[in-house]
Design a protein around this motif. Structure first.
Motif, short mmCIF file in Angstrom:
data_model
loop_
_atom_site.label_atom_id
_atom_site.label_comp_id
_atom_site.label_asym_id
_atom_site.label_seq_id
_atom_site.Cartn_x
_atom_site.Cartn_y
_atom_site.Cartn_z
N ALA A 413 -10.72 -35.31 22.27
CA ALA A 413 -11.15 -35.73 22.23
C ALA A 413 -12.76 -35.22 21.33
N TYR A 414 -12.69 -34.10 21.86
CA TYR A 414 -13.42 -33.27 20.92
C TYR A 414 -13.66 -33.22 18.88
N ARG A 415 -12.05 -32.97 19.58
CA ARG A 415 -12.14 -33.00 17.61
C ARG A 415 -12.48 -34.53 16.85
N ALA A 416 -11.90 -36.05 17.60
CA ALA A 416 -12.53 -37.38 17.32
C ALA A 416 -14.55 -37.06 16.88
N PHE A 417 -15.10 -36.37 18.48
CA PHE A 417 -15.85 -36.45 17.71
C PHE A 417 -16.36 -35.61 16.91
N LYS A 418 -16.08 -34.29 16.31
CA LYS A 418 -16.47 -33.47 15.55
C LYS A 418 -15.93 -33.66 14.43
N HIS A 419 -15.21 -34.90 13.87
CA HIS A 419 -15.00 -35.68 12.78
C HIS A 419 -16.04 -36.85 13.24
N GLU A 420 -16.30 -37.41 13.96
CA GLU A 420 -17.54 -38.25 14.06
C GLU A 420 -19.07 -37.13 13.50
N GLU A 421 -18.59 -36.55 13.45
CA GLU A 421 -20.35 -35.37 12.97
C GLU A 421 -20.24 -35.26 11.93
N GLU A 422 -18.79 -34.92 11.29
CA GLU A 422 -18.89 -35.29 9.99
C GLU A 422 -19.28 -36.35 9.00
N ASN A 423 -18.85 -37.51 9.64
CA ASN A 423 -18.62 -38.27 8.76
C ASN A 423 -20.68 -39.36 8.95
N VAL A 424 -21.17 -38.51 9.99
CA VAL A 424 -22.59 -39.24 9.20
C VAL A 424 -23.58 -38.31 9.22
N GLY A 425 -23.34 -36.81 9.43
CA GLY A 425 -23.82 -35.64 8.29
C GLY A 425 -24.61 -35.12 9.64
N LEU A 426 -23.81 -35.10 10.52
CA LEU A 426 -24.53 -34.21 11.97
C LEU A 426 -23.84 -32.72 11.64
N PRO A 427 -24.96 -31.38 12.50
CA PRO A 427 -24.09 -30.19 12.21
C PRO A 427 -23.06 -30.48 13.48
#
Length: 427
Positions: A413-427
């Protein structure tokens, strides 16, 4: 929900282990979808899968479209509408050729033979094969089967029914299923109204009856589908098989363990499909001993750049634009089929999972370490020169899903959220 939420707030149960509100989510949901789809659709071995939305498939192939007239005959709409007019069948065909919907059979010629025809015409790469197919479609030498669904070469021939009473309770237009799918007794009394109103789809004066050559039902009930099927394969019912179950009533995932063995000749669903894979592999040694290449028309998918490929609606068949795979029409992808090794692929988790990761809804995450963990600590299958996690038994498949799903593994789940952060430009 407000009364329940207020009660939770007043008693301090929000954000507490065992507290909170687990409510009805409103529609059918398959919770651990990313690893489940990877195994169910064999994308651990080859992509893309061949999938079809059932309403379009049945609407077209049961010939229900023949009993309808122009759209505005049923629905009053404002004048000068570009979209709310015409016949629904024409819109189905348009959706397929513009890449909005998949449809099977895909073409009026066998897609396994098209790659060979393209190569015989000089195509050497996958891109050249796709370009050859585009020219064939543009000239009319190759057609989408949805444009002439009543032609014998475009009929579906084999129907496997699993986990649903497709004939009767799940069928919208049951009498048309009986008439046009099975060619059996029916009470269809509607008049055919589509002649003269369909423009893009070919009208044939006589509607075919009995399109299917074989109907197989995998079922633990003697329901309507089983009664009309050529072959019924008895499957184990609840408490007789290990399985994973999710529901639309809540977000929990239920691992189910068999309490008693299946009765008589029944088998679990997983064992039935594994038996199919084994027999197909045996037969393929004579018919498809070597891998063959297939041409798959891939619709423009949500959560991918392709969903923004058509800022305006233009129809290449009408000369409004050029047919460009993945932009103005479906993508055309060459996929290798290894039927002789279908069984080996069924019982093992393929290397694409390790190399490419898994994902859903535009996200992708690596499970390389989890794949290696399964190889080191769990049952494996040895073939093709390497060990792979075993999926031979249903428990192995269920455990693989639970290990790789973000819903059941916090690290994933952490990895999925991390990829979502990268998609939307969050740190």
């Amino acid at each position: 929900y407000r009364a329940g939420i207020v009660g939770l707030m007043l008693t301090g149960c929000v954000g507490k282990n065992g507290g909170g509100l687990n409510h009805y989510v409103g529609q059918e949901k398959l919770a651990p979808q990313a690893p489940w789809a990877t195994i169910a659709f064999a994308t651990d071995w080859a992509k893309p899968p061949r999938l079809q939305n059932a309403p379009s498939f049945h609407y077209v192939h049961t010939d229900q479209w023949r009993y309808e007239g122009e759209f505005t005959a049923y629905h009053p709409v404002p004048p000068d509408q570009d979209f709310a007019k015409g016949h629904t069948m024409d819109l189905q065909a348009k959706a397929v050729r513009l890449g909005w919907l998949p449809f099977y059979p895909q073409f009026n010629r066998n897609s396994l033979e098209l790659v060979g025809e393209a190569e015989a015409a000089g195509a050497k790469t996958d891109q050249q094969i796709a370009a050859w197919a585009v020219e064939q479609l543009k000239s009319g030498d190759l057609e989408f089967s949805v444009d002439d669904p009543d032609a014998p070469e475009n009929w579906p021939r084999v129907w496997f029914i699993w986990r649903g009473n497709a004939l009767m309770s799940s069928a919208k237009g049951h009498e048309f299923f009986l008439k046009h799918y099975l060619g059996t007794h029916n009470n269809a009394h509607a008049d055919e109204l589509a002649e003269g109103t369909v423009q893009d789809v070919k009208w044939r004066a006589e509607a075919p009856q009995g399109k299917f050559d074989l109907v197989v039902d995998i079922n633990f009930r003697m329901d309507t589908s089983a009664l009309y099927s050529d072959i019924v394969l008895p499957t184990a019912t609840w408490y007789e098989k290990s399985d994973l179950n999710t529901t639309d009533l809540h977000s929990y995932i239920h691992p189910l363990q068999a309490a008693v063995p299946p009765c008589w000749e029944s088998k679990s669903d997983w064992d039935i499909f594994r038996s199919f894979a084994k027999k197909i592999s045996e037969l393929s040694r004579n018919h498809f001993p070597e891998p063959v290449r297939d041409l798959v028309a891939v619709p423009l998918l949500h959560d991918t750049p392709a969903e923004m490929a058509q800022p305006t609606i233009q129809d290449w068949r009408k000369g409004e634009c050029e047919p460009i795979p993945g932009k103005t029409m479906p993508g055309l992808v060459v996929v290798e089929r290894d039927y002789a090794n279908l069984y080996n692929r069924f019982i093992s988790l393929g290397p694409s999972v390790r190399e490419q990761g898994i994902g859903m809804h535009g996200l992708n995450w690596s499970v390389k370490d989890l794949y290696d963990e399964m190889v080191e600590t769990r049952a494996t299958e040895q073939w093709n020169g390497r060990p792979m996690p075993s999926l031979k038994d249903v428990e192995d498949a269920a455990n693989a899903i639970l290990l790789m799903a973000p819903e059941t593994n916090g690290e994933v789940a952490y990895r999925a959220f991390k990829h979502e952060e990268e998609n939307v430009g969050l740190p």
